[in-house]
Design an enzyme around this catalytic site. Structure first.
Site, mmCIF file in Angstrom:
data_model
loop_
_atom_site.group_PDB
_atom_site.id
_atom_site.type_symbol
_atom_site.label_atom_id
_atom_site.label_comp_id
_atom_site.label_asym_id
_atom_site.label_seq_id
_atom_site.Cartn_x
_atom_site.Cartn_y
_atom_site.Cartn_z
ATOM 1 N N HIS A 267 -1.124 4.562 -0.538
ATOM 2 C CA HIS A 267 -2.146 5.448 0.039
ATOM 3 C C HIS A 267 -1.852 6.943 -0.046
ATOM 4 C CE1 HIS A 267 -5.235 2.760 1.349
ATOM 5 N NE2 HIS A 267 -4.388 1.982 2.002
ATOM 6 N N ASN B 61 -8.331 -2.820 -2.772
ATOM 7 C CA ASN B 61 -9.735 -2.571 -2.418
ATOM 8 C C ASN B 61 -10.084 -1.082 -2.437
ATOM 9 O OD1 ASN B 61 -8.094 -2.496 0.073
ATOM 10 N ND2 ASN B 61 -10.030 -2.096 1.105
ATOM 11 N N HIS B 62 -9.073 -0.202 -2.360
ATOM 12 C CA HIS B 62 -9.352 1.238 -2.441
ATOM 13 C C HIS B 62 -9.463 1.742 -3.879
ATOM 14 C CE1 HIS B 62 -9.233 2.833 1.743
ATOM 15 N NE2 HIS B 62 -8.744 1.630 1.947
ATOM 16 N N HIS C 229 -2.391 -4.799 2.049
ATOM 17 C CA HIS C 229 -3.717 -4.667 2.672
ATOM 18 C C HIS C 229 -3.739 -4.494 4.186
ATOM 19 C CE1 HIS C 229 -8.048 -4.891 2.565
ATOM 20 N NE2 HIS C 229 -8.161 -6.131 2.998
ATOM 21 N N ASP D 165 0.814 -1.215 0.000
ATOM 22 C CA ASP D 165 0.000 0.000 0.000
ATOM 23 C C ASP D 165 0.852 1.272 0.000
ATOM 24 O OD1 ASP D 165 -1.617 -2.166 0.741
ATOM 25 O OD2 ASP D 165 -2.912 -0.942 2.012
ATOM 26 N N ASP E 118 -6.403 7.399 -1.358
ATOM 27 C CA ASP E 118 -7.102 7.520 -0.059
ATOM 28 C C ASP E 118 -6.123 7.673 1.111
ATOM 29 O OD1 ASP E 118 -9.627 7.426 -1.181
ATOM 30 O OD2 ASP E 118 -9.868 5.269 -0.881
ATOM 31 N N ARG E 119 -6.607 8.400 2.106
ATOM 32 C CA ARG E 119 -5.896 8.591 3.375
ATOM 33 C C ARG E 119 -4.722 9.560 3.312
ATOM 34 N NH1 ARG E 119 -7.362 3.273 5.165
ATOM 35 N NH2 ARG E 119 -9.192 3.601 6.480
ATOM 36 N N ASP F 237 -3.908 -0.115 -3.698
ATOM 37 C CA ASP F 237 -4.105 0.935 -2.685
ATOM 38 C C ASP F 237 -3.151 2.112 -2.883
ATOM 39 O OD1 ASP F 237 -6.192 -0.550 -1.718
ATOM 40 O OD2 ASP F 237 -5.538 -0.527 0.378
ATOM 41 N N HIS G 120 -3.574 -8.040 -3.727
ATOM 42 C CA HIS G 120 -3.735 -7.062 -2.666
ATOM 43 C C HIS G 120 -4.152 -7.680 -1.338
ATOM 44 C CE1 HIS G 120 -4.239 -3.285 -0.696
ATOM 45 N NE2 HIS G 120 -5.442 -3.648 -0.306
ATOM 46 N N ARG H 97 -13.702 -6.968 8.613
ATOM 47 C CA ARG H 97 -13.801 -5.827 7.708
ATOM 48 C C ARG H 97 -15.187 -5.713 7.070
ATOM 49 N NH1 ARG H 97 -8.609 -4.039 5.938
ATOM 50 N NH2 ARG H 97 -6.901 -5.507 6.240
#
Length: 309
Positions: A59, A117-118, A241, A57, A88-89, A85, A167, A214
């Protein structure tokens, strides 16, 4: 546009992005269109040759991605595999994902980018990428170009027939790599089913399949990993992940490794990041790194939920 002219333009875009300067909306649009042409030819289980450097990730932590390239080697000098990923964040999802996609278009044989998944319309509306696109471009078009592109990203990769990269993790609906090859990936990440599981599942200390906390995917035990690896002639499942404090973490008697490449995740977790170098004999070594020194953070108004996806 003539291929040579486009390549020259692409090199200018990459130079600009390396300075953390975003592209224009129309440039992003043509970049994403070109990327679709390339990704549509890739498999759900994309074959990758070693040597390769495997990353987890990122991010939107752009300056830390720069640090990753400083430590692992520039693209295309180093062959890279990113396990999803990108957005995001972090504060720089736009620049981060644009750069990775630009590198993919420019050096398609030297960089592989998988879906996390993002990389989904739904998740990015909650965890920052949508808002960032709105803030930086004044409308949602760039968000739409990228989220449409995300549907084309390969789900998994196979390094030299032996190391399986993805991922999230395994799925009770999938026994073989051929099952994955047969999936229709050109869609938003579903809420359940095999494609969802590949992007959401986690290894667990308990054996068998379990319900994931999750709310998507499953937990899977060492018995599952061993069976899957044996059935498919694999030596290792490499996945991302999950935040791991050292940047990488072995589990399931070294049948599974987790790699996480966002140091000091969310600018507050205090973790190291890591990447995994596979040499031309598939021998692995891990490179750990700390956050790059950062400039002043942009002002972010909305606080996102504290749940670690």
């Amino acid at each position: 546009m003539d291929e040579k002219v486009f390549t020259k333009e692409l090199d200018q875009w990459i130079e600009q992005l390396n300075e953390c300067k975003q592209l224009s909306e129309s440039q992003v649009k043509s970049l994403c269109e070109k990327a679709k042409e390339i990704l549509t030819k890739e498999s759900n289980v994309q074959e990758v040759r070693c040597p390769v450097t495997v990353c987890g990730d990122v991010h939107g932590q752009f300056h830390d991605l720069m640090e990753l390239f400083r430590i692992g080697g520039k693209s295309p000098d180093t062959n890279y595999l990113f396990m999803g990923d990108y957005v995001d964040r972090g504060y720089y999802s736009v620049e981060t994902v644009t750069l990775l996609v630009a590198l993919k278009v420019r050096y398609r044989e030297r960089i592989t980018i998988l879906r996390g998944n993002h990389e989904s319309r739904q998740i990015t509306q909650v965890y920052g990428f949508y808002d960032e696109c709105l803030r930086k471009y004044g409308n949602a078009n760039v968000w739409k170009y990228f989220t449409d592109l995300f549907d084309y990203l390969p789900l998994t990769a196979l390094v030299d027939g032996q190391i399986f990269c993805l991922h999230g993790g395994l799925s009770p609906s999938i026994d073989t790599l051929d099952h994955i090859r047969a999936l229709d990936r050109l869609q938003e990440v579903p809420h359940e089913g095999p494609m969802c599981d590949l992007l959401w599942s986690d290894p667990d200390d308990r054996g068998g399949w379990g319900i994931s906390p999750r709310g998507a995917g499953y937990t899977f035990g060492q018995d599952i990993s061993e069976t899957f690896n044996h059935a498919n002639g694999l030596t290792l499942v490499s996945r991302a992940h999950q935040l791991v404090m050292e940047g990488y973490n072995w589990c399931h008697d070294r049948n599974v490794v987790t790699i996480f490449s966002a140091p000091n995740y969310c600018y507050r977790c205090g973790n190291q990041a890591a990447i995994m170098e596979l040499d031309d004999t598939l021998k692995y070594s891990f490179l750990q790194f700390d956050p790059a020194p950062r400039r002043g953070e942009p002002h972010v108004t909305r606080r996102t939920p504290d749940y670690f996806l």
